[in-house]
Write a protein that holds these residues in place. Structure first.
Motif, PDB file in Angstrom:
ATOM      1  N   UNK A 178       0.827  -1.207   0.000  1.00 32.76           N
ATOM      2  CA  UNK A 178       0.000   0.000   0.000  1.00 32.76           C
ATOM      3  C   UNK A 178       0.863   1.260   0.000  1.00 32.76           C
ATOM      4  N   UNK A 179       0.331   2.286  -0.666  1.00 34.58           N
ATOM      5  CA  UNK A 179       0.978   3.595  -0.667  1.00 34.58           C
ATOM      6  C   UNK A 179      -0.046   4.617  -0.168  1.00 34.58           C
ATOM      7  N   UNK A 180       0.332   5.357   0.869  1.00 31.65           N
ATOM      8  CA  UNK A 180      -0.559   6.366   1.428  1.00 31.65           C
ATOM      9  C   UNK A 180       0.059   7.741   1.352  1.00 31.65           C
ATOM     10  N   UNK A 181      -0.727   8.727   1.736  1.00 33.72           N
ATOM     11  CA  UNK A 181      -0.252  10.106   1.770  1.00 33.72           C
ATOM     12  C   UNK A 181      -0.822  10.749   3.029  1.00 33.72           C
ATOM     13  N   UNK A 182       0.036  11.405   3.809  1.00 35.32           N
ATOM     14  CA  UNK A 182      -0.437  11.985   5.065  1.00 35.32           C
ATOM     15  C   UNK A 182      -0.112  13.471   5.180  1.00 35.32           C
ATOM     16  N   UNK A 183       0.289  14.093   4.073  1.00 36.56           N
ATOM     17  CA  UNK A 183       0.568  15.521   4.091  1.00 36.56           C
ATOM     18  C   UNK A 183      -0.678  16.339   3.823  1.00 36.56           C
ATOM     19  N   UNK A 184      -0.491  17.657   3.721  1.00 31.87           N
ATOM     20  CA  UNK A 184      -1.623  18.563   3.546  1.00 31.87           C
ATOM     21  C   UNK A 184      -2.381  18.309   2.239  1.00 31.87           C
ATOM     22  N   UNK A 185      -1.716  17.778   1.233  1.00 27.06           N
ATOM     23  CA  UNK A 185      -2.404  17.530  -0.038  1.00 27.06           C
ATOM     24  C   UNK A 185      -3.581  16.583   0.135  1.00 27.06           C
ATOM     25  N   UNK A 186      -3.466  15.642   1.070  1.00 28.16           N
ATOM     26  CA  UNK A 186      -4.532  14.658   1.263  1.00 28.16           C
ATOM     27  C   UNK A 186      -5.819  15.308   1.743  1.00 28.16           C
ATOM     28  N   UNK A 187      -5.705  16.422   2.463  1.00 24.11           N
ATOM     29  CA  UNK A 187      -6.874  17.055   3.069  1.00 24.11           C
ATOM     30  C   UNK A 187      -7.579  18.044   2.147  1.00 24.11           C
ATOM     31  N   UNK A 188      -7.008  18.302   0.991  1.00 19.71           N
ATOM     32  CA  UNK A 188      -7.593  19.289   0.077  1.00 19.71           C
ATOM     33  C   UNK A 188      -8.510  18.589  -0.927  1.00 19.71           C
TER      34      UNK A 188
ATOM     35  N   UNK B 243      -3.466   9.098  -9.422  1.00 13.67           N
ATOM     36  CA  UNK B 243      -2.044   8.766  -9.326  1.00 13.67           C
ATOM     37  C   UNK B 243      -1.835   7.351  -8.788  1.00 13.67           C
ATOM     38  N   UNK B 244      -2.822   6.868  -8.005  1.00  8.56           N
ATOM     39  CA  UNK B 244      -2.739   5.495  -7.534  1.00  8.56           C
ATOM     40  C   UNK B 244      -2.582   5.303  -6.041  1.00  8.56           C
ATOM     41  N   UNK B 245      -2.865   6.317  -5.236  1.00  6.26           N
ATOM     42  CA  UNK B 245      -2.752   6.165  -3.783  1.00  6.26           C
ATOM     43  C   UNK B 245      -3.844   5.236  -3.254  1.00  6.26           C
ATOM     44  N   UNK B 246      -3.456   4.399  -2.313  1.00  3.03           N
ATOM     45  CA  UNK B 246      -4.397   3.469  -1.679  1.00  3.03           C
ATOM     46  C   UNK B 246      -5.009   4.063  -0.423  1.00  3.03           C
ATOM     47  N   UNK B 247      -4.324   5.020   0.204  1.00  5.07           N
ATOM     48  CA  UNK B 247      -4.754   5.566   1.491  1.00  5.07           C
ATOM     49  C   UNK B 247      -4.492   7.064   1.536  1.00  5.07           C
ATOM     50  N   UNK B 248      -5.467   7.798   2.045  1.00  4.17           N
ATOM     51  CA  UNK B 248      -5.310   9.227   2.296  1.00  4.17           C
ATOM     52  C   UNK B 248      -5.547   9.453   3.787  1.00  4.17           C
ATOM     53  N   UNK B 249      -4.626  10.158   4.446  1.00  2.00           N
ATOM     54  CA  UNK B 249      -4.779  10.423   5.870  1.00  2.00           C
ATOM     55  C   UNK B 249      -4.732  11.921   6.106  1.00  2.00           C
ATOM     56  N   UNK B 250      -5.647  12.413   6.947  1.00  2.00           N
ATOM     57  CA  UNK B 250      -5.802  13.858   7.111  1.00  2.00           C
ATOM     58  C   UNK B 250      -6.429  14.177   8.459  1.00  2.00           C
ATOM     59  N   UNK B 251      -6.457  15.457   8.813  1.00  2.00           N
ATOM     60  CA  UNK B 251      -7.152  15.874  10.024  1.00  2.00           C
ATOM     61  C   UNK B 251      -8.650  15.599   9.854  1.00  2.00           C
ATOM     62  N   UNK B 252      -9.274  15.152  10.936  1.00  2.00           N
ATOM     63  CA  UNK B 252     -10.627  14.593  10.898  1.00  2.00           C
ATOM     64  C   UNK B 252     -11.684  15.420  10.161  1.00  2.00           C
ATOM     65  N   UNK B 253     -11.770  16.739  10.353  1.00  2.00           N
ATOM     66  CA  UNK B 253     -12.874  17.479   9.713  1.00  2.00           C
ATOM     67  C   UNK B 253     -12.901  17.400   8.188  1.00  2.00           C
ATOM     68  N   UNK B 254     -11.782  17.035   7.575  1.00  2.00           N
ATOM     69  CA  UNK B 254     -11.734  17.011   6.111  1.00  2.00           C
ATOM     70  C   UNK B 254     -12.139  15.670   5.513  1.00  2.00           C
ATOM     71  N   UNK B 255     -12.276  14.661   6.355  1.00  2.00           N
ATOM     72  CA  UNK B 255     -12.593  13.321   5.856  1.00  2.00           C
ATOM     73  C   UNK B 255     -13.898  13.263   5.054  1.00  2.00           C
ATOM     74  N   UNK B 256     -15.024  13.779   5.563  1.00  2.00           N
ATOM     75  CA  UNK B 256     -16.272  13.705   4.773  1.00  2.00           C
ATOM     76  C   UNK B 256     -16.187  14.477   3.465  1.00  2.00           C
ATOM     77  N   UNK B 257     -15.447  15.580   3.450  1.00  2.00           N
ATOM     78  CA  UNK B 257     -15.348  16.398   2.239  1.00  2.00           C
ATOM     79  C   UNK B 257     -14.619  15.637   1.130  1.00  2.00           C
ATOM     80  N   UNK B 258     -13.516  15.006   1.509  1.00  2.00           N
ATOM     81  CA  UNK B 258     -12.762  14.227   0.520  1.00  2.00           C
ATOM     82  C   UNK B 258     -13.569  13.004   0.089  1.00  2.00           C
ATOM     83  N   UNK B 259     -14.248  12.383   1.035  1.00  2.00           N
ATOM     84  CA  UNK B 259     -15.046  11.195   0.712  1.00  2.00           C
ATOM     85  C   UNK B 259     -16.165  11.528  -0.275  1.00  2.00           C
TER      86      UNK B 259
END
Length: 594
Positions: A503-513, A523-539
């Motif tokens: 798996x390849x994930x991303x945990x920087x600010x780009x994931x939350x935008x 690009x092929x990321x399997x996982x995006x990690x971010x501060x909680x309030x941004x999760x529903x927006x990205x989803x």
């Protein structure tokens, strides 16, 4: 009166607020040095200790007065301020200066606080650097109590208002009644400061870092806040008022819609799933991440345990902290990143000489490998916590095979120690590395053969890839996540992970935008990690798109040679695909800020 005075700051908490201003007189105290005689020393020390006692009482009163359940999980912030007031470095050093230099308590405190600030300003990580605001808040409270200045409380606000202040402490924010405070703006502050985090928890729109707001806003002046874009409009015209009223209605409708996404899978219309996880630094943040739909912790920052203290945390303290996060997040995995500090003296037990360029010096895994005893202790604590749930270990800033092999060898030694001592742990614990440097990108295929997963830290990767210091205002405009070199680097890492079957994930600010969600998906990321309030927006973006569309978008974006060309194309595509989610001006602001 001039209409439509527009200010640009940092969008700290999303949403739009329209109302009259309430100017909080909270100008920074400027202590003056005063020499004292030997006979006055005891009196100054007593005044200092009294100010500490009164400050503690005020903070305890704030804790007792918190009724909003959304704030209850953030009471640890007030606890942190209480701990700062008990910190020997703060209290004893200030008293020592009073005695040795024969100076007044206010000046002694200022000199002690200045030492703290120098340390925090040198920290590379924005999130950790913003913890300096806690020191500032405590220091300002102490100074006010020393000189007897009024501690004006927002709990006394009687009408609906937009609060305008030079700065707001977490205690100020916790006293906000959402029925009265509909938004706030400040001259200083950042997105990751605790005041901003609390505002997002309360759902109060906020813009910070405006520099001159308090100089321009008069009491009762009509104000519009756009906490999403970071725009503030003073004395809006009728046309502007109408425009933002419509935006406010649209935003609130979309926010209601987001509630329905929290429990849904992050799956595209054509059946491709991606894992969304939360970034946390304290156990209390896990509950918020779970509520927002996180399927685990993609980045648990352990640095907070080591900050603002005279001694490093021992194995038991670290174990208990990690265990609590793991148990709260169970059955989902928790990715614990080992200590990621630079040449910053965070604790007195660690004595590092100053470095001319700490960003390129002894930091992250380099520091841990040099500080063998400290590293051993942390690995023992993490492994012991792995007996209580799914744990993954993440090593920061790996630049080559030698580093990861050294980490793996040390980990095996620690496993043998714990087994001999009879401790339970996950013998097959997963190991990952952070890809944050160009060297790691270029040998990503080799690194991927050594580990169980890869995690990209885009904040540092962009900085190192483009050779710019995003904290330097002269070159910050060159910090471009959509730079073709950055996109190609991310693509190389994803392909390396795919080739190795990990798996390849991303945990920087780009994931939350949300603007970048389709790009990262393509690009092929399997996982995006971010501060909680941004999760529903990205989803929401992921669930309304097809992976085939994301692949086509990335193919198109990679044809461009400059960041502005990429940004222009992305802006047009996102506006066309999601017209209700991405107003044109919001996209332009997001692209500009990035």
């Amino acid at each position: 009166m001039v209409e439509d005075i527009t200010l640009f700051g940092i969008g700290a908490s999303p949403g739009i607020a329209i109302g009259a201003s309430y100017v909080l007189d909270r100008k920074r105290i400027k202590p003056v040095e005063r020499k004292i005689s030997a006979s006055e020393v005891s009196e100054e020390i007593k005044a200092f200790r009294d100010a500490v006692r009164v400050s503690k009482k005020q903070l305890e009163d704030v804790k007792q007065g918190v009724a909003d359940r959304r704030l209850a999980e953030h009471l640890h912030i007030i606890d942190t301020h209480l701990l700062i007031l008990e910190d020997q470095l703060l209290v004893d050093d200030s008293i020592a200066l009073i005695e040795s230099d024969l100076i007044n308590a206010e000046w002694a405190l200022k000199r002690t606080l200045d030492k703290f600030r120098i340390v925090f300003d040198a920290i590379e990580d924005e999130y950790l650097r913003d913890r300096r605001s806690d020191i500032d808040s405590v220091g300002e409270r102490l100074l006010r109590n020393l000189i007897g200045a009024d501690q004006q409380s927002l709990a006394e606000l009687e009408r609906k208002s937009i609060v305008v202040a030079h700065d707001l402490s977490p205690a100020d924010t916790m006293q906000m009644d959402k029925k009265r405070v509909i938004g706030f703006i400040t001259d200083v502050g950042g997105r990751t400061a605790h005041t901003a985090i609390l505002a997002r928890s309360l759902g109060i729109p906020a813009v910070v870092g405006l520099e001159s707001a308090t100089a321009l806003v008069r009491e009762g002046m009509p104000v519009i806040i756009d906490g999403t874009s970071g725009i503030v409009i003073l004395n809006p015209s009728q046309a502007t008022f109408k425009e933002y009223l419509e935006k406010k209605q649209l935003y609130e409708y979309l926010e209601q819609e987001l509630l329905s996404y929290r429990e849904l899978a992050a799956e595209t219309l054509d059946g491709h799933s991606i894992t969304l996880r939360g970034n946390v630094e304290l156990a209390e943040e896990v509950d918020l991440a779970l509520r927002e739909g996180a399927k685990g912790v993609g980045l648990y920052r352990t640095e907070f345990l080591f900050m603002n203290r005279e001694r490093i945390p021992d194995e038991e303290e670290q174990y208990l902290a990690y265990r609590e996060v793991v148990e709260r997040m169970a059955p989902h995995p928790v990715t614990i990143r080992t200590l990621d500090v630079g040449g910053d003296k965070l604790v007195t037990d660690i004595d590092l000489s100053d470095e001319a360029n700490p960003a390129l010096g002894l930091r992250a895994i380099r520091f841990s490998l040099q500080e063998g005893k400290l590293f051993n202790t942390q690995l023992r604590a993490i492994l012991r916590a792995s007996a209580h749930g799914q744990v993954r270990i993440l090593f920061p800033m790996i630049t080559g095979l030698a580093e990861i092999r050294s980490c793996k060898n040390l980990l095996e030694e620690v496993k043998a120690e714990l087994a001999a001592e009879g401790y339970a742990f996950d013998a097959d614990i997963q190991i990952g590395i952070m890809i944050e440097t160009p060297s790691a990108v270029l040998i990503a295929e080799l690194l991927a053969q050594e580990v169980d997963f890869l995690s990209v830290g885009t904040n540092d990767l962009i900085q190192y890839c483009l050779a710019i210091d995003r904290g330097n205002e002269h070159v910050a405009y060159l910090y471009e996540p959509l730079h073709p070199a950055v996109l190609r680097a991310l693509q190389m890492v994803c392909r390396a992970g795919q080739s190795a079957g990990i798996e390849v994930g991303i945990c920087g600010e780009m994931a939350a935008e949300p603007l970048y969600a389709l790009v990262l998906l393509g690009l092929g990321f399997d996982e995006l990690s971010m501060n909680a309030p941004y999760l529903p927006r990205v989803k929401r973006i992921i669930r309304q798109a097809r992976r085939s569309e994301a692949l086509e978008l990335v193919t198109e974006l990679l044809q461009f040679g400059t960041a502005p060309e990429v940004a222009s194309c992305l802006q047009k595509e996102m506006q066309q695909r999601f017209p209700g989610i991405f107003p044109v001006q919001q996209i332009r602001k997001a692209v500009t800020d990035s």
